[in-house]
Design an enzyme around this catalytic site. Structure first.
Site, PDB file in Angstrom:
ATOM      1  CD  GLU A   1      -1.635  -2.377   1.775  1.00  0.00           C
ATOM      2  OE1 GLU A   1      -2.507  -3.259   1.920  1.00  0.00           O
ATOM      3  OE2 GLU A   1      -0.426  -2.541   2.123  1.00  0.00           O
TER       4      GLU A   1
ATOM      5  CG  MET B   1      22.746  11.837   3.953  1.00  0.00           C
ATOM      6  SD  MET B   1      23.859  13.006   3.147  1.00  0.00           S
ATOM      7  CE  MET B   1      22.955  13.334   1.636  1.00  0.00           C
TER       8      MET B   1
ATOM      9  CG  PHE C   1     -10.114  -9.373  11.318  1.00  0.00           C
ATOM     10  CD1 PHE C   1      -8.882  -9.798  11.793  1.00  0.00           C
ATOM     11  CD2 PHE C   1     -10.336  -9.392   9.944  1.00  0.00           C
ATOM     12  CE1 PHE C   1      -7.893 -10.247  10.920  1.00  0.00           C
ATOM     13  CE2 PHE C   1      -9.355  -9.842   9.068  1.00  0.00           C
ATOM     14  CZ  PHE C   1      -8.129 -10.261   9.552  1.00  0.00           C
ATOM     15  CD  GLN C   2      -7.497  -7.050   7.761  1.00  0.00           C
ATOM     16  OE1 GLN C   2      -8.359  -6.803   6.917  1.00  0.00           O
ATOM     17  NE2 GLN C   2      -6.337  -7.593   7.444  1.00  0.00           N
TER      18      GLN C   2
ATOM     19  CE  LYS D   1     -17.200  -6.289   3.320  1.00  0.00           C
ATOM     20  NZ  LYS D   1     -16.462  -7.509   3.722  1.00  0.00           N
TER      21      LYS D   1
END
Length: 577
Positions: free
Chosen positions: A67, A492, A129-130, A179
């Site tokens: 993502e 760096m 969940f999630q 949802k």
């Protein structure tokens, strides 16, 4: 700014359709002209993906491998096209994986709309969940965010999201949709948002301030302009060029401002900041009028603020009032869109040349050339330098390529030595400094501008943070060119350890895999260069290849990037070695 405060200036004549919330999302995207979006499916966003399947002839969905890659690809798309980039993900970890890219877009003023799925509204707050409070998490790094729990909210909220993302100082917006709202049916009508009460994206320009700015500029003996990305975002390149040519003012750029003016322009005197050019940094503390245009006086530009341009009158052209006087006290602030402000400024300026002042910049450039630039671009040592790789790419792309750089030594070298003949040619992570940015951002940039050569310049450290996006390149057949400058160090950080920590290279040396084999595993043509004699032919082969190409160049392990302003030092304390 609630949804009901949105005012539509013209009512749509379309008839309402009775559709699901998920289909409404797709129709909203189409109405906003979205043709590409980047994302990763999951349970809480699955209804939208199901509808997207039906519209794949109108919207091209790019399945990234992470993502975070979706957000960076959307950023690259937005930065080169000027349009709003769109990323989509599911709830929980899918949503939180967007945060780095969102934060990057926020600080670099990149227009982006992120859509996340969420658990059903009846489960909110239950640690389902999630489930993650993505609204709470993203609030500090978004220009605006909103959670939708009813399908009927979708058209107004998404219209508002696109309007906020692209107007004024651009930025990322996140819309979280439960949802059940995606499944719910409602009567859909879409009207673009054109105004929001209390939201003033472009402040009105004060004509008195413009006249005061012009007076300071006209009376200046040693004026200096520092411009940033605001010139590009406002499409003010032509107006900017006209202003500096009439007033004859030497002009320097921040890394995000690069390419607004061609590198070869006679008034372009280089980059300011920690690894910028010697002359514009040193002479910042010698100029009598400092004109800042579309930049925010970042600490990497100013160094020690207590010793920054204290002798100068400061004029600040800026669209975001929050940036005025935030870091540097201004004498005259000209609020407004840079394009309009510069257009109004032009007739107020006197024709000038400042020949003696320009000579100071030339003299200091000659010092930098002898001590730094010559060694970077025309080295006598055996090992390859990052600078000569950029020089070869410049030569073979004729300065027409869009350079997408990651973060580190190679980024500073790319910004210093790439030739930019076209605007929107320097795409990099400026404010956040996100390692892993370049590979997915190059995907988005190439898909937005397929006619342009897009070359990603990446270090071996940052490359491995998003190396999985080679799978996206392979699946989507994106003909991006990837150059990894491999010094087997987090370069760096190693440079700082060498200079300020007595060469204690703590956790910066890297044991790398076979990058060429990995690229070939993704069916991408690949080559490795270790000697100077093979560099030209390898770059030529890369540019001539129609599809994607991976080129690894082994460079000197302990090369440093100079000039350098140490942290906390003044711009006058810039080091050449």
């Amino acid at each position: 700014m609630e949804a009901e405060t949105i005012k539509q200036t013209h009512k749509s004549s379309q008839k309402a359709e009775h559709i699901s919330g998920s289909e409404a999302v797709i129709k909203c995207l189409l109405a906003e002209g979205v043709d590409i979006l980047y994302g990763y499916p999951g349970g809480a966003i699955m209804p939208v993906y199901d509808e997207l399947y039906k519209y794949q002839d109108k919207i091209h969905h790019v399945l990234t491998r992470h993502e975070q890659g979706a957000t960076h690809a959307a950023q690259g798309y937005a930065r080169i096209s000027g349009k709003v980039g769109v990323a989509i993900a599911t709830s929980g970890p899918g949503a939180t994986n967007l945060i780095t890219g969102i934060a990057d877009a926020q600080i670099d003023s990149t227009p982006m709309v992120c859509i996340t799925g969420q658990v059903g509204s009846h489960l909110l707050g239950t640690d389902a969940f999630q489930e993650t409070d993505i609204i709470g998490i993203s609030t500090p790094v978004t220009k605006w965010n909103h959670q939708i729990t009813k399908a009927s909210e979708i058209p107004e909220v998404l219209a508002k999201a696109f309007y906020i993302a692209k107007t004024g100082r651009p930025g990322p917006v996140l819309v979280d949709i439960t949802k059940d709202a995606q499944f719910e049916l409602f009567d859909f009508k879409y009207e673009k948002c054109t105004r929001i009460r209390s939201y003033v994206p472009v402040p009105k320009t004060d004509k008195k301030a413009l006249k005061e700015a012009a007076k300071l500029i006209n009376n200046a003996k040693k004026p200096l302009i520092v411009w940033g990305q605001g010139v590009i975002l406002s499409k003010a390149e032509a107006e900017f060029k006209a202003v500096i040519e009439k007033a004859g003012i030497p002009s320097a750029w921040t890394i995000l401002g690069a390419s607004a003016l061609p590198t070869s322009h006679y008034l372009n005197i280089g980059m300011v900041g920690m690894h910028g050019n010697y002359a514009p940094n040193v002479l910042t503390n010698d100029c009598d009028v400092l004109i800042a245009i579309g930049m925010r006086f970042d600490d990497r530009v100013t160094g020690d603020l207590s010793r920054y341009a204290k002798q100068a009158k400061v004029v600040h052209f800026e669209i975001d009032p929050a940036e005025v006087d935030k870091n540097v006290k201004t004498d005259v602030a000209v609020l407004g869109d840079a394009k309009a402000s510069l257009k109004s400024l032009l007739p107020l300026l006197n024709k000038n040349s400042h020949k003696d002042w320009h000579q100071k910049f030339k003299d200091l450039y000659n010092i930098e050339y002898e001590k730094v630039i010559k060694n970077d671009l025309h080295p006598t040592k055996e090992g390859l330098t990052m600078g000569e790789v950029l020089k070869e790419i410049n030569t073979q792309t004729k300065g027409e390529a869009a350079i997408v750089s990651d973060v580190g030594q190679h980024q500073m070298i790319a910004c210093r030595y790439a030739n930019f003949n076209k605007t929107k040619s320097n795409i990099t992570s400026g404010g956040l400094g996100t390692m892993g940015f370049a590979l997915p951002a190059a995907i988005g940039a190439k898909m937005a501008a397929p006619e342009r050569e897009v070359v990603a310049i990446i270090g071996d450290g940052g490359y491995q943070m998003t190396i999985q996006e080679l799978g996206t390149i392979f699946q989507q057949k994106v003909p991006v060119k990837i150059v990894v400058l491999n010094n087997e160090f987090l370069g760096m950080v190693r440079q700082w350890q060498q200079l300020f920590f007595d060469k204690r290279y703590a956790s910066t040396e890297m044991t790398n895999p076979d990058f060429v084999a990995i690229a070939k595993g993704y069916f991408i043509e690949a080559k490795k260069v270790t000697t100077r004699k093979d560099l030209k032919a390898a770059v030529k082969e890369m540019i001539a290849t129609d599809g994607p190409y991976f080129l690894e160049v082994r460079v000197e392990k302990e090369d440093n990037v100079f000039p350098m302003i140490p942290t906390g030092a003044s711009v006058s304390d810039i080091r050449l070695e």
